[in-house]
Write an enzyme that holds these catalytic residues in place. Sequence first.
Site, PDB file in Angstrom:
ATOM      1  N   GLY A 355       0.829  -1.197   0.000  1.00  0.00           N
ATOM      2  CA  GLY A 355       0.000   0.000   0.000  1.00  0.00           C
ATOM      3  C   GLY A 355       0.863   1.247   0.000  1.00  0.00           C
ATOM      4  O   GLY A 355       2.036   1.218   0.391  1.00  0.00           O
ATOM      5  N   ARG A 356       0.269   2.341  -0.455  1.00  0.00           N
ATOM      6  CA  ARG A 356       0.957   3.630  -0.465  1.00  0.00           C
ATOM      7  C   ARG A 356       0.000   4.696   0.037  1.00  0.00           C
ATOM      8  O   ARG A 356      -1.203   4.609  -0.212  1.00  0.00           O
ATOM      9  CB  ARG A 356       1.439   3.991  -1.871  1.00  0.00           C
ATOM     10  CG  ARG A 356       2.350   2.971  -2.514  1.00  0.00           C
ATOM     11  CD  ARG A 356       2.702   3.367  -3.935  1.00  0.00           C
ATOM     12  NE  ARG A 356       3.396   2.315  -4.661  1.00  0.00           N
ATOM     13  CZ  ARG A 356       4.705   2.139  -4.665  1.00  0.00           C
ATOM     14  NH1 ARG A 356       5.472   2.965  -3.982  1.00  0.00           N
ATOM     15  NH2 ARG A 356       5.251   1.148  -5.353  1.00  0.00           N
ATOM     16  N   GLY A 357       0.519   5.671   0.754  1.00  0.00           N
ATOM     17  CA  GLY A 357      -0.333   6.744   1.244  1.00  0.00           C
ATOM     18  C   GLY A 357       0.460   7.999   1.486  1.00  0.00           C
ATOM     19  O   GLY A 357       1.662   8.078   1.174  1.00  0.00           O
ATOM     20  N   PHE A 359       1.383   9.157   4.237  1.00  0.00           N
ATOM     21  CA  PHE A 359       2.387   8.904   5.266  1.00  0.00           C
ATOM     22  C   PHE A 359       3.626   8.250   4.664  1.00  0.00           C
ATOM     23  O   PHE A 359       4.745   8.552   5.030  1.00  0.00           O
ATOM     24  CB  PHE A 359       1.771   8.008   6.341  1.00  0.00           C
ATOM     25  CG  PHE A 359       2.677   7.719   7.511  1.00  0.00           C
ATOM     26  CD1 PHE A 359       2.604   8.477   8.654  1.00  0.00           C
ATOM     27  CD2 PHE A 359       3.607   6.696   7.453  1.00  0.00           C
ATOM     28  CE1 PHE A 359       3.437   8.216   9.733  1.00  0.00           C
ATOM     29  CE2 PHE A 359       4.436   6.433   8.524  1.00  0.00           C
ATOM     30  CZ  PHE A 359       4.343   7.197   9.656  1.00  0.00           C
ATOM     31  N   GLY A 360       3.433   7.353   3.721  1.00  0.00           N
ATOM     32  CA  GLY A 360       4.547   6.621   3.140  1.00  0.00           C
ATOM     33  C   GLY A 360       4.076   5.264   2.665  1.00  0.00           C
ATOM     34  O   GLY A 360       2.880   5.008   2.551  1.00  0.00           O
ATOM     35  N   ASN A 361       5.013   4.378   2.389  1.00  0.00           N
ATOM     36  CA  ASN A 361       4.685   3.040   1.898  1.00  0.00           C
ATOM     37  C   ASN A 361       4.358   2.103   3.056  1.00  0.00           C
ATOM     38  O   ASN A 361       4.842   2.277   4.176  1.00  0.00           O
ATOM     39  CB  ASN A 361       5.843   2.463   1.090  1.00  0.00           C
ATOM     40  CG  ASN A 361       6.041   3.201  -0.218  1.00  0.00           C
ATOM     41  OD1 ASN A 361       5.108   3.807  -0.752  1.00  0.00           O
ATOM     42  ND2 ASN A 361       7.255   3.170  -0.737  1.00  0.00           N
ATOM     43  N   VAL A 362       3.557   1.080   2.753  1.00  0.00           N
ATOM     44  CA  VAL A 362       3.231   0.029   3.716  1.00  0.00           C
ATOM     45  C   VAL A 362       3.786  -1.279   3.168  1.00  0.00           C
ATOM     46  O   VAL A 362       3.550  -1.625   1.996  1.00  0.00           O
ATOM     47  CB  VAL A 362       1.712  -0.088   3.944  1.00  0.00           C
ATOM     48  CG1 VAL A 362       1.416  -1.164   4.981  1.00  0.00           C
ATOM     49  CG2 VAL A 362       1.134   1.251   4.389  1.00  0.00           C
ATOM     50  N   LYS A 377       4.279   0.333   8.345  1.00  0.00           N
ATOM     51  CA  LYS A 377       4.073   1.623   7.684  1.00  0.00           C
ATOM     52  C   LYS A 377       5.327   2.463   7.900  1.00  0.00           C
ATOM     53  O   LYS A 377       5.723   2.739   9.034  1.00  0.00           O
ATOM     54  CB  LYS A 377       2.849   2.319   8.265  1.00  0.00           C
ATOM     55  CG  LYS A 377       2.504   3.625   7.564  1.00  0.00           C
ATOM     56  CD  LYS A 377       1.271   4.285   8.180  1.00  0.00           C
ATOM     57  CE  LYS A 377       0.020   3.539   7.854  1.00  0.00           C
ATOM     58  NZ  LYS A 377      -1.184   4.293   8.279  1.00  0.00           N
ATOM     59  N   ASP A 474     -10.412  11.385   8.058  1.00  0.00           N
ATOM     60  CA  ASP A 474     -10.029  10.854   6.750  1.00  0.00           C
ATOM     61  C   ASP A 474     -10.634   9.471   6.535  1.00  0.00           C
ATOM     62  O   ASP A 474      -9.936   8.509   6.190  1.00  0.00           O
ATOM     63  CB  ASP A 474      -8.511  10.799   6.614  1.00  0.00           C
ATOM     64  CG  ASP A 474      -8.066  10.694   5.151  1.00  0.00           C
ATOM     65  OD1 ASP A 474      -8.867  11.053   4.266  1.00  0.00           O
ATOM     66  OD2 ASP A 474      -6.939  10.250   4.905  1.00  0.00           O
TER      67      ASP A 474
END
Length: 658
Positions: A355-357, A359-362, A377, A474
């Site tokens: 995953g990506r967001g 905040f950064g990559n997971v 994360k 969110d």
Amino acid sequence: MLPLPRILLVSLFLLLTSAENTSFYFPFFTVRNLTLLGDSHLKNGGLIGLTREIGVPSSSSGSLIYENPIRFFDQESNITASFSTSFSFSISNLNPTSFGDGLTFFLSSDNLTLGSPGGYLGLVNSSQPTKARFLAVEFDSKLDTEFNDPNGNHVGLDINELDSIITADALLQNIDLKSGDLITAWIDYKNDLRVLNVFLSYSTVKPPTPLLSLEIDLSHYLKDDMFVGFSASTEGSTEVHLIYNWSFRTFGFLPVRSRSHPHNVSDSSVSAITGIPVSNSTKKHHKRFGLGLGIAGPAFFFVVLAVFGYVSVKKWKGMKVEKCLKAEILTGPREFSYKELYAATRGFHSSRIIGRGAFGNVYKAVFFSSGAIGAVKRSKHSHEGKTEFLAELSIIAGLRHKNLVQLQGWCAEKGELLLVYDFMPNGSLDKLLHPEPENGILLTWSHRQNIAIGLASVLAYLHQECEQQVIHRDIKTSNIMLDGNFNPRLGDFGLARLMDHDKSPVSTLTAGTMGYLAPEYLQYGKATEKTDVFSYGVVILEVACGRRPIERELNSQKMVNLVDWVWGLYGLGKIIEAADKRLNGAFKEQDMRKLLLVGLSCAHPDSAERPSIRRVLQILNNEADPIPVPKMKPSLTFSCSLTVEDLVSDDEESKTTA
């Protein structure tokens, strides 16, 4: 100068000798030092509800556990500790004709398993009841013939199974467990006497006579470190179980042996040599030894203090980020080493990204030592990343709910900020609603209903049942994870903010994701629980319709807003046509209509017209009537009643969300 160091040495010795025993006292509860499983939740006033106030025929199960394991056995001395606990509780019922099943106080080597509802008292799993290892005192409010209960108002001792080895009728001391009145219980086990006593009273004064007393040796069951706590369950009833306060202590371990007697000398050997005369040379030797110990002891103590001070100062100077972080979080989540997380993610390899967001990559993490799987994360290298990291960690570390992504631990090393969560096998909700290519798992109607109810339940917890209200800010399908059974787990608290229940909402600059943001939030940047309700409404429509909040029309460049689209169909009397076509009609029209109308009522342009999330949960559980929704989507006019001060957040929040 000798007396002061000797006093310090004696104090240090007393600390060492008492370190073996454990004690704690909760006059009221917060989320600190506790784990809440299942339906257990923190209520206003510092109470713990072990079960939910739900309607028949639903069932509920929950546990409250002291998060640190407790030592009951000392291998060196071969001694099992005695223990004593007292707590106040109440068992009430909204419907006198609906009752069961009761609560337990337990000791268990497991702090993760949530027991089944019904006669299993939330203590053991109904599919594997014989695999549990526990000691429990049950306060049973229902006669269950499967477990040979004597009546529906008894206290019993359970060891590794729910068929009690001894029971006592609470009415023998005029105690009605289901009265709803405050009842105080005392449970004492004395290992030297091999006796377990259970006392009950409506007052806080311990009665002279126990309700239940049993001669039993529990040392065989207390060889491991154990977790202590409470569990409760219902089975198609409206019974409510509350814990008001709790104290616990162990005692009976021997003091730490003095280093001046390196050999284990028995009492008989000491008595055998006491009658032998001691020569003058021996006395002089003892005096010299005593003088040397009097000088060397304090010197050694001050050397230890100096070394400790040097190490402490060095750590304080070299680990400012870690110390700042530890001040932000509650005790509980484990601190991982960077080396451990690096190895578990294969060096944060791109093939492990799940995953990506913002905040950064997971990354998917496989811990080879335990075989466990987690999700790591990893932050971006920026001040904003650090601020969001601290926000998420400080909030979610203190929250416990079955529909929250559980935080396992954290790491702050080498300029990296990392969070470790439970791994969710079915990924995020948006990936299943909008698979690419379109050949993924299709969420069934029952899965979608469960997602809607679970998400409403966790938001009700955040908004109304926490010690401090949490506004998520969110809520969207990519922040809702699905476990192995497709149960929803809300995550990503990087944009969340804590606020006291009795204070006005925090004003911030707008943060979140377009399509899920309430109109007043876009206009003023003012986050409230009603802005979360709006986002929830959009998510529910997305779940029911299988469409994104904003998407392009087929064969056109026109963008379609999901809320407007569903409201338009509703105005034409065709709201069922909004249902996800991939379901092929495999749902009850009445249930689909209700879910769509709940989504529209939550996405009402006027925040004052939106229901509370608690009301939404009641509607979805058939405990309340649906809210009327106007056939045409209302228009909304904004006023300029807010001042500049209302629209400007504090420095930290501005930097986080700008």
